[in-house]
Design a protein around this motif. Structure first.
Motif, short mmCIF file in Angstrom:
data_model
loop_
_atom_site.label_atom_id
_atom_site.label_comp_id
_atom_site.label_asym_id
_atom_site.label_seq_id
_atom_site.Cartn_x
_atom_site.Cartn_y
_atom_site.Cartn_z
N ALA A 89 44.23 -16.70 30.70
CA ALA A 89 43.41 -17.82 30.99
C ALA A 89 42.27 -17.24 32.00
O ALA A 89 41.01 -17.50 32.25
CB ALA A 89 44.26 -18.91 31.55
N VAL A 147 34.09 -24.55 27.46
CA VAL A 147 35.25 -23.72 27.02
C VAL A 147 35.78 -23.30 28.14
O VAL A 147 37.31 -23.17 28.17
CB VAL A 147 34.75 -22.60 26.04
CG1 VAL A 147 35.82 -21.69 25.93
CG2 VAL A 147 34.16 -23.09 24.48
N CYS A 150 37.75 -26.11 29.57
CA CYS A 150 38.94 -26.31 28.85
C CYS A 150 40.20 -25.18 29.07
O CYS A 150 41.34 -25.45 29.09
CB CYS A 150 38.71 -26.36 27.41
SG CYS A 150 37.58 -27.89 26.88
N VAL A 151 39.78 -23.96 29.41
CA VAL A 151 40.73 -22.84 29.54
C VAL A 151 41.52 -23.28 30.81
O VAL A 151 42.56 -22.96 31.09
CB VAL A 151 39.96 -21.57 29.46
CG1 VAL A 151 40.90 -20.49 30.01
CG2 VAL A 151 39.78 -21.33 27.97
N VAL A 153 42.21 -25.97 32.53
CA VAL A 153 42.84 -26.91 32.66
C VAL A 153 43.92 -26.94 31.69
O VAL A 153 44.93 -27.79 31.75
CB VAL A 153 42.03 -28.48 32.60
CG1 VAL A 153 40.94 -28.73 33.54
CG2 VAL A 153 41.42 -28.65 31.31
N TYR A 154 43.91 -26.19 30.78
CA TYR A 154 44.76 -25.94 29.66
C TYR A 154 46.19 -25.35 30.22
O TYR A 154 46.24 -24.45 31.09
CB TYR A 154 44.43 -25.12 28.59
CG TYR A 154 45.59 -24.92 27.52
CD1 TYR A 154 45.92 -26.26 26.77
CD2 TYR A 154 46.04 -23.67 27.26
CE1 TYR A 154 47.06 -26.05 26.03
CE2 TYR A 154 46.99 -23.75 26.11
CZ TYR A 154 47.43 -24.77 25.62
OH TYR A 154 48.56 -24.65 24.74
#
Length: 154
Positions: A89, A147, A150-151, A153-154
């Motif tokens: 990540a 994007v 999103c990466v 917080v994933y």
């Protein structure tokens, strides 16, 4: 403590950059469409000048703070006798961040100069074309920024 401060500064700079692009693309631009080209493009030029100055600072803050955080974690791992393997990540965020900075550089130092020259000359068709190019690249950077978030917080 330093890591926490770096992370807050990093996130705030990302919020300014990505949030500003979302505001400009989805709220400001549609709101000024009814204005005459001369008024609309002069206003957008003034807004972009301020925003791009802030993003120049924010992008540098994001790069420096991100690299510093990675470096601190790597240093602490090595000092503890561990191997440092950067998480996927982080690699994705760093790579896409560099791409975003490159796109920003194109917007700020090529397309915005084109817009500035056209606005100063009163060449509204050329100014409109330059603004359309800026809008396209801002949208690309906005998508990449989403994007990255999103990466993160994933």
């Amino acid at each position: 403590m330093i890591f926490s401060i770096l992370k807050v500064v990093h996130v705030l700079a990302v919020v300014l950059w990505v949030g500003g692009m979302a505001f400009a693309h989805f709220f400001l631009r549609p709101s000024v469409q009814a204005l005459e080209p001369q008024v609309r493009l002069t206003l957008l030029h003034a807004v972009m000048k301020r925003f791009l100055g802030a993003v120049l600072t924010a992008s540098l803050v994001v790069l420096v703070s991100g690299l510093w955080m990675i470096g601190r974690v790597a240093k602490e791992a090595v000092q503890a006798g561990l191997d440092f393997k950067m998480p996927l990540a982080w690699t994705i965020m760093a790579t896409l961040g560099i791409v975003m900075v490159a796109i920003f550089g194109h917007i700020r130092f090529a397309l915005f100069k084109r817009l500035s020259r056209a606005v100063e000359a009163g060449d509204w068709p050329s100014a409109g074309a330059a603004m359309a190019s800026i809008r396209t690249w801002v949208f690309v950077n906005l998508c990449i920024g989403i994007v990255v978030i999103c990466v993160a917080v994933y």
